[in-house]
Scaffold this active site. Structure first.
Site, PDB file in Angstrom:
ATOM      1  N   ASN A   1       0.716  -1.126  -0.028  1.00 26.21           N
ATOM      2  CA  ASN A   1       0.339  -0.191  -0.124  1.00 26.21           C
ATOM      3  C   ASN A   1       0.989   0.885   0.578  1.00 26.21           C
ATOM      4  O   ASN A   1       1.631   1.480   1.169  1.00 26.21           O
ATOM      5  CB  ASN A   1      -0.995   0.072   0.850  1.00 26.21           C
ATOM      6  CG  ASN A   1      -1.583   0.696   1.251  1.00 26.21           C
ATOM      7  OD1 ASN A   1      -1.803   1.985   0.495  1.00 26.21           O
ATOM      8  ND2 ASN A   1      -2.519   1.423   2.482  1.00 26.21           N
TER       9      ASN A   1
ATOM     10  N   SER B   1       2.812  -2.184  10.642  1.00 29.50           N
ATOM     11  CA  SER B   1       4.566  -2.006  10.326  1.00 29.50           C
ATOM     12  C   SER B   1       5.245  -4.124  10.278  1.00 29.50           C
ATOM     13  O   SER B   1       6.066  -4.387  10.669  1.00 29.50           O
ATOM     14  CB  SER B   1       5.580  -2.056  11.980  1.00 29.50           C
ATOM     15  OG  SER B   1       4.398  -0.457  11.948  1.00 29.50           O
TER      16      SER B   1
ATOM     17  N   HIS C   1     -10.061   1.020   4.468  1.00 29.96           N
ATOM     18  CA  HIS C   1      -8.363   0.992   4.932  1.00 29.96           C
ATOM     19  C   HIS C   1      -8.914   2.556   6.841  1.00 29.96           C
ATOM     20  O   HIS C   1      -9.295   3.253   6.405  1.00 29.96           O
ATOM     21  CB  HIS C   1      -7.377   1.990   4.524  1.00 29.96           C
ATOM     22  CG  HIS C   1      -5.845   1.497   5.378  1.00 29.96           C
ATOM     23  ND1 HIS C   1      -5.571   2.665   5.893  1.00 29.96           N
ATOM     24  CD2 HIS C   1      -4.953   0.842   5.195  1.00 29.96           C
ATOM     25  CE1 HIS C   1      -4.135   2.660   6.127  1.00 29.96           C
ATOM     26  NE2 HIS C   1      -3.822   1.314   5.895  1.00 29.96           N
TER      27      HIS C   1
ATOM     28  N   GLU D   1      -6.881   4.792   7.767  1.00 33.62           N
ATOM     29  CA  GLU D   1      -6.420   6.291   7.242  1.00 33.62           C
ATOM     30  C   GLU D   1      -7.346   6.225   6.964  1.00 33.62           C
ATOM     31  O   GLU D   1      -8.450   7.692   6.616  1.00 33.62           O
ATOM     32  CB  GLU D   1      -5.540   6.002   6.383  1.00 33.62           C
ATOM     33  CG  GLU D   1      -4.158   5.915   7.333  1.00 33.62           C
ATOM     34  CD  GLU D   1      -3.012   5.604   6.664  1.00 33.62           C
ATOM     35  OE1 GLU D   1      -2.540   5.466   5.556  1.00 33.62           O
ATOM     36  OE2 GLU D   1      -1.916   4.381   7.060  1.00 33.62           O
TER      37      GLU D   1
ATOM     38  N   GLY E   1       2.369   1.738  11.117  1.00 28.87           N
ATOM     39  CA  GLY E   1       3.441   2.732  11.008  1.00 28.87           C
ATOM     40  C   GLY E   1       3.794   3.103  12.556  1.00 28.87           C
ATOM     41  O   GLY E   1       4.556   4.153  12.461  1.00 28.87           O
TER      42      GLY E   1
ATOM     43  N   GLU F   1      -5.749  -5.530  10.450  1.00 27.48           N
ATOM     44  CA  GLU F   1      -4.852  -4.631  10.907  1.00 27.48           C
ATOM     45  C   GLU F   1      -4.309  -3.407  11.984  1.00 27.48           C
ATOM     46  O   GLU F   1      -5.477  -2.871  11.912  1.00 27.48           O
ATOM     47  CB  GLU F   1      -5.022  -3.136   9.427  1.00 27.48           C
ATOM     48  CG  GLU F   1      -4.636  -4.105   7.850  1.00 27.48           C
ATOM     49  CD  GLU F   1      -3.603  -2.828   7.268  1.00 27.48           C
ATOM     50  OE1 GLU F   1      -2.846  -3.001   6.624  1.00 27.48           O
ATOM     51  OE2 GLU F   1      -4.440  -1.801   6.995  1.00 27.48           O
TER      52      GLU F   1
ATOM     53  N   LYS G   1       0.181   3.849  -0.050  1.00 27.92           N
ATOM     54  CA  LYS G   1      -0.821   5.423   0.083  1.00 27.92           C
ATOM     55  C   LYS G   1       0.160   6.790  -0.234  1.00 27.92           C
ATOM     56  O   LYS G   1       0.051   6.703  -2.168  1.00 27.92           O
ATOM     57  CB  LYS G   1      -0.139   5.774   1.857  1.00 27.92           C
ATOM     58  CG  LYS G   1      -0.214   4.602   2.078  1.00 27.92           C
ATOM     59  CD  LYS G   1      -0.195   4.601   4.139  1.00 27.92           C
ATOM     60  CE  LYS G   1      -0.087   3.432   5.324  1.00 27.92           C
ATOM     61  NZ  LYS G   1      -0.026   3.463   5.828  1.00 27.92           N
TER      62      LYS G   1
HETATM   63  P1  PGA Z   1       2.364   0.033   7.827  1.00 29.73           P
HETATM   64  O1  PGA Z   1       1.366   0.133   7.283  1.00 29.73           O
HETATM   65  O2  PGA Z   1       3.412  -0.860   6.571  1.00 29.73           O
HETATM   66  O3  PGA Z   1       3.481   1.561   7.438  1.00 29.73           O
HETATM   67  O4  PGA Z   1       2.651   0.022   9.339  1.00 29.73           O
HETATM   68  C1  PGA Z   1       0.725  -0.816   6.520  1.00 29.73           C
HETATM   69  C2  PGA Z   1      -0.954  -0.490   6.410  1.00 29.73           C
HETATM   70  O5  PGA Z   1      -1.497   0.642   6.782  1.00 29.73           O
HETATM   71  O6  PGA Z   1      -1.309  -0.839   5.481  1.00 29.73           O
END
Ligand code: PGA
Length: 242
Positions: A8, A205, A93, A95, A166, A160, A10
């Site tokens: 992803n 992560s 997601h 976010e 993150g 997730e 982003k």
């Molecule tokens: P990350 O994000 O691997 O940077 O923790 C995962 C995600 O948001 O899909």
């Protein structure tokens, strides 16, 4: 089932850098024993689809609108993603749920639109840090799945935990086994035997150094990678852990 390693991206990367990263990933795809997917920002889907033409690396969107078309300024329909070369789309997601206040109901309609467009929806669920601390992971995950999956869902689920995205924090293998079993049991209770073969990705992560332990947890059928998917060596390192 062949594990799915999904990136992803982003809101990162300009066209040239995105095509370079995608090409490096495609070059490494032949030597890994898993399916690879990259989800770049919308404007990069078509140029990357052109650059990767004939490659095994699939392309996905990071969101879609639930309606087919209309006066929805700034939105993109699922079929438009398919038309640009996408085969998958991430919906719900954390976010999107946090910054755009997307509800389970909206996520369900988006997943449904994706299926109607011939895309594979990746429906994201996960508990917040507060819910995690309060011991509410099970009820949160079950409620999100019940509200976010369309009837006869035929796609991918990504678990997730919000507190792992993150942050560099990941669940222990025991914690991941427990939550992924919760997801699996709920899928089976909602979809019957079809729920047994829905791939469940872990996200939050993930990097090359922790991928092997996460991918060996039962009911972890792949990973959804954010930050580490922006480096071809890290992303392919994760794929090599399969
Ligand atoms: P990350 O994000 O691997 O940077 O923790 C995962 C995600 O948001 O899909």
């Amino acid at each position: 089932m062949r594990p799915l390693i999904a990136g992803n991206w982003k809101m990162h990367l300009a066209r040239e850098a995105g095509i370079k990263l995608a090409t490096e990933i495609a070059d490494g795809a032949a030597s890994v024993a898993c399916d690879l997917l990259i989800c770049p920002p919308f404007p990069l889907i078509y140029p990357i689809a052109m650059a990767l033409d004939g490659s095994d690396v699939a392309i996905g969107g990071q969101n879609c609108h639930e309606k087919r078309e209309g006066a929805y300024t700034g939105d993109v329909a699922a079929w438009m993603l398919a038309d640009a070369g996408a085969r998958y789309v991430i919906v719900g997601h954390s976010e999107r749920r946090t910054y755009h206040k997307e509800t389970n109901e909206e996520v369900r309609l988006k997943a449904d639109a994706a299926l109607r467009a011939g895309l594979v929806p990746i429906v994201c669920v996960g508990e917040s840090a507060e819910q995690h601390a309060a011991g509410q992971a099970r009820e949160t995950i079950e409620t999100m799945l019940a509200g976010s999956l369309p009837e006869r869902f035929n796609g991918v689920v990504a678990y997730e935990p919000y507190w792992a995205i993150g942050t560099g924090k990941i669940p222990t293998p025991g914690q991941a086994a427990t939550t992924h079993k919760i997801v699996r049991d709920k899928l089976v209770s909602m979809l019957g035997t079809a729920g047994q073969i829905i791939p469940i990705l872990y996200g939050g992560s993930v990097k090359a150094s922790n991928a092997k332990s996460l991918l060996s947890v039962p009911n972890v059928n792949g990973v959804l990678v954010g930050g580490a998917s922006l480096s071809s060596s890290e992303f392919l390192g994760i794929a090599a852990a399969v």
